[in-house]
Design a protein around this motif. Structure first.
Motif, PDB file in Angstrom:
ATOM      1  N   VAL A 102      41.080  53.449  40.484  1.00  0.00           N
ATOM      2  CA  VAL A 102      40.680  53.487  41.891  1.00  0.00           C
ATOM      3  C   VAL A 102      39.503  52.549  42.144  1.00  0.00           C
ATOM      4  O   VAL A 102      39.463  51.846  43.163  1.00  0.00           O
ATOM      5  N   MET A 103      38.566  52.487  41.215  1.00  0.00           N
ATOM      6  CA  MET A 103      37.431  51.565  41.366  1.00  0.00           C
ATOM      7  C   MET A 103      37.889  50.119  41.340  1.00  0.00           C
ATOM      8  O   MET A 103      37.410  49.289  42.121  1.00  0.00           O
ATOM      9  N   ALA A 104      38.822  49.808  40.461  1.00  0.00           N
ATOM     10  CA  ALA A 104      39.341  48.438  40.396  1.00  0.00           C
ATOM     11  C   ALA A 104      40.094  48.082  41.670  1.00  0.00           C
ATOM     12  O   ALA A 104      39.946  46.968  42.196  1.00  0.00           O
ATOM     13  N   TYR A 105      40.874  49.015  42.189  1.00  0.00           N
ATOM     14  CA  TYR A 105      41.601  48.760  43.429  1.00  0.00           C
ATOM     15  C   TYR A 105      40.631  48.607  44.597  1.00  0.00           C
ATOM     16  O   TYR A 105      40.839  47.758  45.472  1.00  0.00           O
ATOM     17  N   ASP A 106      39.562  49.384  44.617  1.00  0.00           N
ATOM     18  CA  ASP A 106      38.550  49.255  45.662  1.00  0.00           C
ATOM     19  C   ASP A 106      37.904  47.873  45.638  1.00  0.00           C
ATOM     20  O   ASP A 106      37.712  47.249  46.680  1.00  0.00           O
ATOM     21  N   ARG A 107      37.594  47.372  44.456  1.00  0.00           N
ATOM     22  CA  ARG A 107      37.010  46.021  44.357  1.00  0.00           C
ATOM     23  C   ARG A 107      38.025  44.953  44.752  1.00  0.00           C
ATOM     24  O   ARG A 107      37.701  43.953  45.381  1.00  0.00           O
ATOM     25  N   TYR A 108      39.284  45.162  44.374  1.00  0.00           N
ATOM     26  CA  TYR A 108      40.334  44.218  44.747  1.00  0.00           C
ATOM     27  C   TYR A 108      40.462  44.124  46.266  1.00  0.00           C
ATOM     28  O   TYR A 108      40.536  43.032  46.827  1.00  0.00           O
ATOM     29  N   VAL A 109      40.482  45.248  46.924  1.00  0.00           N
ATOM     30  CA  VAL A 109      40.604  45.263  48.387  1.00  0.00           C
ATOM     31  C   VAL A 109      39.373  44.633  49.024  1.00  0.00           C
ATOM     32  O   VAL A 109      39.474  43.866  49.995  1.00  0.00           O
ATOM     33  N   ALA A 110      38.181  44.914  48.474  1.00  0.00           N
ATOM     34  CA  ALA A 110      36.953  44.363  49.037  1.00  0.00           C
ATOM     35  C   ALA A 110      36.875  42.852  48.888  1.00  0.00           C
ATOM     36  O   ALA A 110      36.355  42.158  49.754  1.00  0.00           O
ATOM     37  N   ILE A 111      37.442  42.315  47.807  1.00  0.00           N
ATOM     38  CA  ILE A 111      37.373  40.879  47.571  1.00  0.00           C
ATOM     39  C   ILE A 111      38.528  40.131  48.237  1.00  0.00           C
ATOM     40  O   ILE A 111      38.331  39.131  48.930  1.00  0.00           O
ATOM     41  N   CYS A 112      39.737  40.630  48.077  1.00  0.00           N
ATOM     42  CA  CYS A 112      40.914  39.895  48.560  1.00  0.00           C
ATOM     43  C   CYS A 112      41.248  40.177  50.022  1.00  0.00           C
ATOM     44  O   CYS A 112      41.834  39.333  50.694  1.00  0.00           O
ATOM     45  N   HIS A 113      40.906  41.323  50.518  1.00  0.00           N
ATOM     46  CA  HIS A 113      41.211  41.680  51.895  1.00  0.00           C
ATOM     47  C   HIS A 113      39.975  42.269  52.574  1.00  0.00           C
ATOM     48  O   HIS A 113      39.938  43.451  52.897  1.00  0.00           O
ATOM     49  N   PRO A 114      38.948  41.434  52.800  1.00  0.00           N
ATOM     50  CA  PRO A 114      37.727  41.976  53.420  1.00  0.00           C
ATOM     51  C   PRO A 114      37.982  42.398  54.869  1.00  0.00           C
ATOM     52  O   PRO A 114      38.920  41.930  55.510  1.00  0.00           O
ATOM     53  N   LEU A 115      37.154  43.294  55.349  1.00  0.00           N
ATOM     54  CA  LEU A 115      37.311  43.791  56.720  1.00  0.00           C
ATOM     55  C   LEU A 115      37.057  42.700  57.752  1.00  0.00           C
ATOM     56  O   LEU A 115      36.203  41.947  57.745  1.00  0.00           O
TER      57      LEU A 115
END
Length: 134
Positions: free
Chosen positions: A121-134
């Motif tokens: 879950v932490m890795a997916y959270d970082r992935y979303v934050a880097i690849c798909h920022p708000l």
């Protein structure tokens, strides 16, 4: 659990005898010193991390909640195995009941799976934050 001997006699097994990797009693106390220091260090560091995340308002974010969950899981994993190993090394208490062994293995397997899922879950959270920022 029963052990069968010669097809006629059965013996009920209620305890397991844990053999440590060191047979010499003089080395057991020397090996328990670094293990107990690492145990205290892990408990202290995880406790400080939990207290810091709880008290600091700027750390009330999802990633820090995941870090606090990871810290709690690490505390539980340390409390599951290391006290029994230290009891084996210090007091020569090598026997463990079947139910205690089963409970220890169950807790270890559950918390290790939870720790792996938390890392995922932490890795997916970082992935979303880097690849798909708000």
């Amino acid at each position: 659990m029963t052990a069968h001997l010669n097809e006629t006699t059965s013996i009920a097994v209620s305890d397991f005898l844990l053999n440590c990797f060191v047979r010499s009693t003089s080395w057991q106390h020397w090996l328990s010193l670094p293990l107990s220091l690492l145990f205290l260090l892990a408990m202290g560091a995880n406790g400080i991390l939990l207290i810091t995340i709880r008290l600091e308002a700027s750390l009330h974010e999802p990633m820090y909640y995941l870090l606090s969950l990871l810290s709690l899981l690490d505390i539980m994993l340390c409390l599951t195995v290391i006290p029994k190993v230290l009891a084996m090394l210090w007091f020569d208490l090598r026997s463990i009941s079947f139910s205690a062994c089963f409970l220890q293995m169950f807790i270890m397997n559950c918390f290790l799976a939870m720790e792996s899922c938390t890392f995922m879950v932490m890795a997916y959270d970082r992935y979303v934050a880097i690849c798909h920022p708000l």
